[in-house]
Design an enzyme around this catalytic site. Structure first.
Site, short mmCIF file in Angstrom:
data_model
loop_
_atom_site.label_atom_id
_atom_site.label_comp_id
_atom_site.label_asym_id
_atom_site.label_seq_id
_atom_site.Cartn_x
_atom_site.Cartn_y
_atom_site.Cartn_z
N ASP A 64 0.86 -1.19 0.00
CA ASP A 64 0.00 0.00 0.00
C ASP A 64 0.88 1.23 0.00
O ASP A 64 2.10 1.13 0.20
CB ASP A 64 -1.00 0.00 1.17
CG ASP A 64 -0.34 0.11 2.54
OD1 ASP A 64 0.85 -0.22 2.67
OD2 ASP A 64 -1.02 0.54 3.48
N TYR A 66 2.98 4.72 0.73
CA TYR A 66 3.64 5.31 1.90
C TYR A 66 2.64 6.20 2.62
O TYR A 66 1.81 6.87 2.00
CB TYR A 66 4.84 6.14 1.46
CG TYR A 66 5.95 5.33 0.80
CD1 TYR A 66 6.62 4.32 1.49
CD2 TYR A 66 6.34 5.60 -0.50
CE1 TYR A 66 7.65 3.60 0.90
CE2 TYR A 66 7.38 4.88 -1.11
CZ TYR A 66 8.02 3.89 -0.40
OH TYR A 66 9.04 3.17 -0.99
N PHE A 77 6.68 1.84 -4.28
CA PHE A 77 8.08 2.05 -3.91
C PHE A 77 8.60 3.45 -4.24
O PHE A 77 9.69 3.82 -3.82
CB PHE A 77 9.01 1.00 -4.54
CG PHE A 77 8.78 -0.39 -4.03
CD1 PHE A 77 9.19 -0.76 -2.76
CD2 PHE A 77 8.14 -1.33 -4.82
CE1 PHE A 77 8.96 -2.04 -2.28
CE2 PHE A 77 7.91 -2.62 -4.35
CZ PHE A 77 8.33 -2.98 -3.07
N HIS A 186 11.19 -9.62 0.08
CA HIS A 186 10.91 -8.18 -0.01
C HIS A 186 12.20 -7.38 0.24
O HIS A 186 13.05 -7.81 1.02
CB HIS A 186 9.85 -7.81 1.04
CG HIS A 186 9.23 -6.47 0.82
ND1 HIS A 186 9.81 -5.30 1.29
CD2 HIS A 186 8.10 -6.10 0.18
CE1 HIS A 186 9.05 -4.29 0.95
NE2 HIS A 186 8.01 -4.74 0.26
#
Length: 224
Positions: A64, A66, A77, A186
Protein backbone atom coordinates in the site's frame (compact mmCIF):
# COMPACT_ATOMS: atom_id res chain seq x y z
CA UNK A 1 -10.87 10.67 -7.13
CA UNK A 2 -9.24 10.44 -10.54
CA UNK A 3 -10.40 8.24 -13.37
CA UNK A 4 -8.85 5.71 -15.74
CA UNK A 5 -9.13 6.98 -19.29
CA UNK A 6 -6.66 5.03 -21.44
CA UNK A 7 -6.55 1.42 -22.68
CA UNK A 8 -6.94 0.07 -19.15
CA UNK A 9 -10.57 1.13 -19.32
CA UNK A 10 -11.78 -1.72 -21.54
CA UNK A 11 -10.65 -4.65 -19.36
CA UNK A 12 -11.52 -2.84 -16.11
CA UNK A 13 -14.84 -1.28 -17.13
CA UNK A 14 -16.90 -4.13 -15.69
CA UNK A 15 -15.28 -3.60 -12.28
CA UNK A 16 -16.73 -0.11 -11.93
CA UNK A 17 -20.29 -1.46 -11.93
CA UNK A 18 -19.61 -4.20 -9.38
CA UNK A 19 -21.15 -3.81 -5.90
CA UNK A 20 -17.72 -3.99 -4.24
CA UNK A 21 -16.46 -1.08 -6.34
CA UNK A 22 -19.48 1.08 -5.60
CA UNK A 23 -18.87 0.49 -1.90
CA UNK A 24 -15.15 1.17 -2.35
CA UNK A 25 -15.87 4.43 -4.14
CA UNK A 26 -18.19 5.63 -1.38
CA UNK A 27 -15.62 4.73 1.27
CA UNK A 28 -12.81 6.54 -0.54
CA UNK A 29 -14.85 9.70 -1.10
CA UNK A 30 -15.75 9.71 2.60
CA UNK A 31 -12.17 9.10 3.69
CA UNK A 32 -10.72 11.90 1.57
CA UNK A 33 -13.40 14.33 2.78
CA UNK A 34 -12.94 13.54 6.48
CA UNK A 35 -9.32 12.43 6.96
CA UNK A 36 -5.83 12.89 5.58
CA UNK A 37 -5.33 10.21 2.94
CA UNK A 38 -2.45 9.50 0.55
CA UNK A 39 -1.67 9.76 -2.28
CA UNK A 40 -3.41 12.95 -3.45
CA UNK A 41 -6.77 11.89 -4.88
CA UNK A 42 -5.79 12.82 -8.43
CA UNK A 43 -2.78 10.45 -8.21
CA UNK A 44 -4.63 7.30 -7.07
CA UNK A 45 -4.52 5.86 -10.60
CA UNK A 46 -1.16 7.38 -11.60
CA UNK A 47 0.38 3.95 -12.28
CA UNK A 48 -2.27 3.31 -14.95
CA UNK A 49 -1.96 6.80 -16.39
CA UNK A 50 1.83 6.59 -16.84
CA UNK A 51 1.90 2.94 -17.94
CA UNK A 52 -0.86 2.07 -20.44
CA UNK A 53 -1.73 -1.63 -20.57
CA UNK A 54 -0.40 -1.95 -24.11
CA UNK A 55 3.00 -0.62 -22.95
CA UNK A 56 3.48 -2.86 -19.89
CA UNK A 57 6.83 -4.73 -20.03
CA UNK A 58 7.45 -5.31 -16.33
CA UNK A 59 5.12 -5.50 -13.32
CA UNK A 60 6.37 -4.73 -9.81
CA UNK A 61 3.77 -5.31 -7.09
CA UNK A 62 3.83 -3.40 -3.81
CA UNK A 63 1.52 -3.41 -0.80
CA UNK A 64 0.00 0.00 0.00
CA UNK A 65 1.17 3.61 -0.40
CA UNK A 66 3.64 5.31 1.90
CA UNK A 67 1.70 6.91 4.73
CA UNK A 68 3.82 9.92 5.75
CA UNK A 69 3.35 13.46 4.33
CA UNK A 70 4.62 14.11 0.80
CA UNK A 71 5.82 10.57 0.13
CA UNK A 72 3.22 8.72 -1.93
CA UNK A 73 2.81 9.52 -5.63
CA UNK A 74 0.65 6.66 -6.84
CA UNK A 75 3.51 4.33 -7.82
CA UNK A 76 4.68 1.51 -5.58
CA UNK A 77 8.08 2.05 -3.91
CA UNK A 78 8.31 5.56 -5.45
CA UNK A 79 8.42 8.87 -3.59
CA UNK A 80 8.31 12.41 -4.85
CA UNK A 81 11.58 14.20 -5.55
CA UNK A 82 12.91 15.99 -2.49
CA UNK A 83 11.54 13.35 -0.12
CA UNK A 84 13.97 11.13 1.80
CA UNK A 85 14.41 7.78 0.04
CA UNK A 86 12.63 5.04 2.07
CA UNK A 87 14.66 2.05 3.31
CA UNK A 88 13.13 -0.48 0.88
CA UNK A 89 13.95 1.74 -2.08
CA UNK A 90 17.49 2.26 -0.74
CA UNK A 91 17.86 -1.52 -0.94
CA UNK A 92 16.34 -1.65 -4.43
CA UNK A 93 18.90 0.93 -5.55
CA UNK A 94 21.68 -1.11 -3.91
CA UNK A 95 20.63 -4.24 -5.81
CA UNK A 96 20.48 -2.22 -9.04
CA UNK A 97 24.02 -0.99 -8.36
CA UNK A 98 25.29 -4.51 -7.69
CA UNK A 99 23.35 -6.04 -10.60
CA UNK A 100 23.73 -3.49 -13.37
CA UNK A 101 26.23 -0.95 -12.05
CA UNK A 102 23.64 1.84 -11.76
CA UNK A 103 24.77 4.70 -9.56
CA UNK A 104 22.60 5.36 -6.52
CA UNK A 105 20.60 8.55 -7.23
CA UNK A 106 19.68 11.40 -4.91
CA UNK A 107 15.91 10.93 -5.25
CA UNK A 108 13.28 8.20 -5.11
CA UNK A 109 10.95 9.12 -7.96
CA UNK A 110 10.43 6.11 -10.21
CA UNK A 111 8.36 7.96 -12.82
CA UNK A 112 11.06 7.17 -15.39
CA UNK A 113 10.42 3.45 -14.93
CA UNK A 114 6.66 3.88 -15.23
CA UNK A 115 7.03 5.84 -18.47
CA UNK A 116 9.07 2.98 -19.95
CA UNK A 117 6.44 0.34 -19.27
CA UNK A 118 7.15 -0.71 -15.68
CA UNK A 119 3.77 -1.02 -13.96
CA UNK A 120 4.38 0.01 -10.34
CA UNK A 121 1.22 -1.41 -8.82
CA UNK A 122 0.30 -1.38 -5.15
CA UNK A 123 -2.35 -3.95 -4.25
CA UNK A 124 -4.08 -1.25 -2.15
CA UNK A 125 -4.11 2.20 -3.75
CA UNK A 126 -4.81 4.50 -0.77
CA UNK A 127 -3.89 4.80 2.92
CA UNK A 128 -4.69 7.00 5.90
CA UNK A 129 -1.90 9.24 7.11
CA UNK A 130 0.41 7.52 9.61
CA UNK A 131 -1.58 4.24 9.43
CA UNK A 132 -0.02 1.55 7.28
CA UNK A 133 -2.52 -0.94 5.81
CA UNK A 134 -5.46 1.21 7.01
CA UNK A 135 -7.29 0.75 3.67
CA UNK A 136 -6.72 -2.97 3.44
CA UNK A 137 -9.84 -5.07 2.78
CA UNK A 138 -12.09 -2.19 1.65
CA UNK A 139 -12.14 -3.41 -1.97
CA UNK A 140 -8.85 -2.31 -3.52
CA UNK A 141 -7.45 -5.85 -3.58
CA UNK A 142 -10.33 -7.06 -5.73
CA UNK A 143 -9.77 -4.19 -8.14
CA UNK A 144 -6.01 -4.63 -8.43
CA UNK A 145 -6.45 -8.39 -8.89
CA UNK A 146 -8.56 -7.51 -11.93
CA UNK A 147 -5.66 -5.35 -13.16
CA UNK A 148 -3.23 -8.25 -12.72
CA UNK A 149 -5.59 -10.57 -14.61
CA UNK A 150 -5.72 -8.01 -17.44
CA UNK A 151 -1.92 -8.07 -17.71
CA UNK A 152 -1.89 -11.86 -17.53
CA UNK A 153 -4.22 -11.91 -20.56
CA UNK A 154 -1.77 -9.90 -22.70
CA UNK A 155 -0.36 -12.23 -25.34
CA UNK A 156 3.22 -10.93 -25.35
CA UNK A 157 6.33 -11.26 -23.17
CA UNK A 158 5.98 -9.52 -19.79
CA UNK A 159 8.08 -9.84 -16.63
CA UNK A 160 6.69 -9.91 -13.08
CA UNK A 161 8.89 -9.10 -10.09
CA UNK A 162 7.16 -10.52 -7.02
CA UNK A 163 8.98 -9.38 -3.87
CA UNK A 164 7.76 -10.72 -0.54
CA UNK A 165 4.85 -12.97 0.36
CA UNK A 166 1.92 -10.60 -0.40
CA UNK A 167 3.21 -10.09 -3.95
CA UNK A 168 4.08 -13.76 -4.38
CA UNK A 169 0.51 -14.67 -3.41
CA UNK A 170 -0.46 -13.25 -6.83
CA UNK A 171 1.61 -15.87 -8.65
CA UNK A 172 -1.33 -18.28 -8.74
CA UNK A 173 -3.14 -15.80 -11.00
CA UNK A 174 -0.28 -15.76 -13.50
CA UNK A 175 -0.55 -18.63 -15.98
CA UNK A 176 0.49 -17.06 -19.27
CA UNK A 177 3.36 -19.16 -20.69
CA UNK A 178 4.78 -16.14 -22.51
CA UNK A 179 5.43 -14.31 -19.25
CA UNK A 180 8.42 -14.54 -16.89
CA UNK A 181 7.76 -14.65 -13.13
CA UNK A 182 10.63 -13.67 -10.85
CA UNK A 183 10.29 -14.06 -7.09
CA UNK A 184 12.47 -12.86 -4.21
CA UNK A 185 12.16 -11.72 -0.59
CA UNK A 186 10.91 -8.18 -0.01
CA UNK A 187 13.56 -5.43 -0.23
CA UNK A 188 12.74 -4.11 3.25
CA UNK A 189 15.62 -4.02 5.75
CA UNK A 190 13.93 -6.91 7.59
CA UNK A 191 14.15 -9.33 4.68
CA UNK A 192 16.45 -8.02 1.92
CA UNK A 193 19.38 -10.06 3.19
CA UNK A 194 17.37 -13.28 2.83
CA UNK A 195 17.75 -13.25 -0.93
CA UNK A 196 16.60 -9.95 -2.38
CA UNK A 197 20.23 -8.87 -2.55
CA UNK A 198 21.75 -10.90 -5.34
CA UNK A 199 18.45 -11.84 -7.02
CA UNK A 200 19.53 -9.99 -10.19
CA UNK A 201 15.93 -9.41 -11.22
CA UNK A 202 16.77 -6.27 -13.17
CA UNK A 203 19.36 -7.87 -15.45
CA UNK A 204 17.25 -11.02 -15.78
CA UNK A 205 14.26 -8.93 -16.84
CA UNK A 206 16.28 -7.06 -19.44
CA UNK A 207 17.80 -10.27 -20.79
CA UNK A 208 14.32 -11.74 -21.19
CA UNK A 209 12.97 -8.63 -22.90
CA UNK A 210 15.95 -8.40 -25.27
CA UNK A 211 15.69 -12.10 -26.13
CA UNK A 212 12.10 -11.45 -27.16
CA UNK A 213 12.89 -8.42 -29.29
CA UNK A 214 11.64 -5.87 -26.74
CA UNK A 215 13.55 -2.76 -25.74
CA UNK A 216 15.09 -3.36 -22.31
CA UNK A 217 14.33 -0.99 -19.44
CA UNK A 218 16.81 1.77 -18.63
CA UNK A 219 16.76 1.28 -14.86
CA UNK A 220 19.06 4.20 -14.04
CA UNK A 221 17.21 6.93 -12.12
CA UNK A 222 19.11 10.15 -12.67
CA UNK A 223 20.02 12.61 -9.94
CA UNK A 224 17.52 15.42 -9.52
Amino acid sequence: MGAIANDWLAPLKAEFSQPYYRDLYKTIVSEYSSRTVYPPSDEIFKAFELTPLSKVKVVIIGQDPYHEPGQAEGLCFSVKKGVEIPPSLVNIYQELHDDLGCYIPDNGSLVKWAEQGVLLLNTVLTVRAHQANSHRNIGWEQFTDACIRAVNAEDRPIVYMLWGRPAQAKASMLNNPRHLILQAPHPSPLSAYRGFFGCRHFSRANEFLAANGIEPVDWQIENA
